[in-house]
Design a protein around this motif. Structure first.
Motif, short mmCIF file in Angstrom:
data_model
loop_
_atom_site.label_atom_id
_atom_site.label_comp_id
_atom_site.label_asym_id
_atom_site.label_seq_id
_atom_site.Cartn_x
_atom_site.Cartn_y
_atom_site.Cartn_z
N SER A 25 44.32 45.54 44.18
CA SER A 25 44.14 44.19 43.64
C SER A 25 44.39 43.12 44.70
CB SER A 25 45.10 44.01 42.46
OG SER A 25 44.94 42.75 41.92
N PRO A 26 43.44 42.88 45.60
CA PRO A 26 43.64 41.85 46.61
C PRO A 26 43.66 40.46 45.99
CG PRO A 26 41.40 42.65 46.69
CD PRO A 26 42.14 43.51 45.69
N ASN A 51 29.72 35.29 43.53
CA ASN A 51 29.04 35.46 42.24
C ASN A 51 29.49 34.46 41.18
OD1 ASN A 51 27.54 37.68 43.27
ND2 ASN A 51 29.29 39.00 42.85
N TYR A 52 30.14 33.36 41.62
CA TYR A 52 30.51 32.28 40.71
C TYR A 52 30.05 30.96 41.32
CZ TYR A 52 33.50 35.44 38.08
OH TYR A 52 33.97 36.48 37.30
N THR A 72 30.67 35.06 31.09
CA THR A 72 31.86 34.71 31.87
C THR A 72 31.73 33.30 32.42
OG1 THR A 72 32.18 37.02 32.47
CG2 THR A 72 33.31 35.39 33.82
N TRP A 73 32.64 32.43 31.95
CA TRP A 73 32.67 31.06 32.45
C TRP A 73 34.05 30.46 32.22
CZ3 TRP A 73 33.87 27.68 28.60
CH2 TRP A 73 33.53 28.03 27.28
N MET A 74 34.31 29.34 32.89
CA MET A 74 35.58 28.64 32.78
C MET A 74 35.33 27.15 32.88
SD MET A 74 38.97 29.04 35.23
CE MET A 74 38.01 29.25 36.71
N ARG A 75 35.89 26.38 31.95
CA ARG A 75 35.78 24.92 31.95
C ARG A 75 37.13 24.36 32.40
NH1 ARG A 75 34.53 23.96 26.73
NH2 ARG A 75 32.34 24.12 27.23
N ILE A 76 37.09 23.37 33.30
CA ILE A 76 38.31 22.75 33.81
C ILE A 76 38.23 21.26 33.56
CG2 ILE A 76 39.74 22.35 35.85
CD1 ILE A 76 38.30 24.85 37.08
N GLN A 77 39.30 20.72 32.98
CA GLN A 77 39.39 19.29 32.71
C GLN A 77 40.77 18.81 33.16
OE1 GLN A 77 39.03 18.37 28.53
NE2 GLN A 77 38.71 16.21 28.91
N GLU A 157 37.89 38.80 33.75
CA GLU A 157 39.01 37.93 33.39
C GLU A 157 40.01 37.80 34.54
OE1 GLU A 157 41.57 37.04 29.44
OE2 GLU A 157 41.45 39.16 30.00
N GLN A 158 40.28 38.87 35.26
CA GLN A 158 41.21 38.79 36.39
C GLN A 158 40.67 37.86 37.48
OE1 GLN A 158 44.44 39.92 36.70
NE2 GLN A 158 44.34 38.57 38.48
N GLN A 159 39.36 37.87 37.69
CA GLN A 159 38.78 36.96 38.67
C GLN A 159 38.97 35.51 38.25
OE1 GLN A 159 34.77 38.48 38.90
NE2 GLN A 159 35.33 39.85 40.59
N LEU A 160 38.83 35.22 36.97
CA LEU A 160 39.09 33.86 36.49
C LEU A 160 40.54 33.47 36.71
CD1 LEU A 160 37.00 33.78 33.16
CD2 LEU A 160 36.35 32.93 35.43
#
Length: 172
Positions: A25-26, A51-52, A72-77, A157-160
């Protein structure tokens, strides 16, 4: 003499186990092709994994999405808060999350986020898992509202989490 052999064997076993765990797990910043991107309008930077992609989603929100998996996505506010509106902001974020993803439950195990969490929630559909992380930004009157979405039991999920842990707020 037997005790020394056992102690040395345990020591060698422990070292080899640590080496194996480290190689599996680097950290995100050690991976090849990690790009540091900055939000054009929210004042943060983040290490974006291969890949993101990071894009402005709407005013006051950015989204990181996988180019390999549409789930797979992530929203940041980033929100400015003070002591009088922190609770209001948290309640509003939680209500919005439940409107989008259904009934949420508080996440008990939050060890994968290395930032100071105010609270965290998750909700499930048949195929997906959505999570809400509300992060306190130390020494700044700001909170991060981070929503993630992944396919159930996805290694994405770990990549997020790695990307969340790399977020740095810039001075504004």
């Amino acid at each position: 003499m037997t005790y020394r052999i056992v102690i040395v064997a345990l020591f060698i076993f422990t070292l080899s186990a640590l080496q194996i765990k480290t190689n599996i797990s680097p950290l995100a910043h050690e991976q090849e092709n990690v790009r540091e991107n900055a939000s054009s309008h929210q004042g943060f930077s983040i290490e974006v994994l291969p890949n993101y992609e990071l894009q402005k989603e709407e005013e006051g929100k950015d989204i990181i999405f996988s180019t390999q998996s549409p789930h797979t996505w992530m929203r940041i506010q980033v929100l400015k808060v003070d002591t009088t509106n922190t609770l209001t902001s948290v309640n509003s974020a939680t209500s919005t999350f439940e409107e989008q993803f259904g009934k949420a439950k508080m996440i008990a195990d939050q060890h994968h986020i290395k930032k100071p969490l105010i609270t965290a929630f998750e909700a499930y559909t048949h195929q997906e898992k959505a999570s809400l992380y509300i992060v306190k930004v130390p020494s700044k009157a700001q909170i991060l509202i981070i929503t993630t979405n992944v396919k159930r039991n996805s290694p994405d999920e770990q990549q997020l989490f790695d990307m969340i842990n790399s977020i740095q707020l810039k001075e504004r």
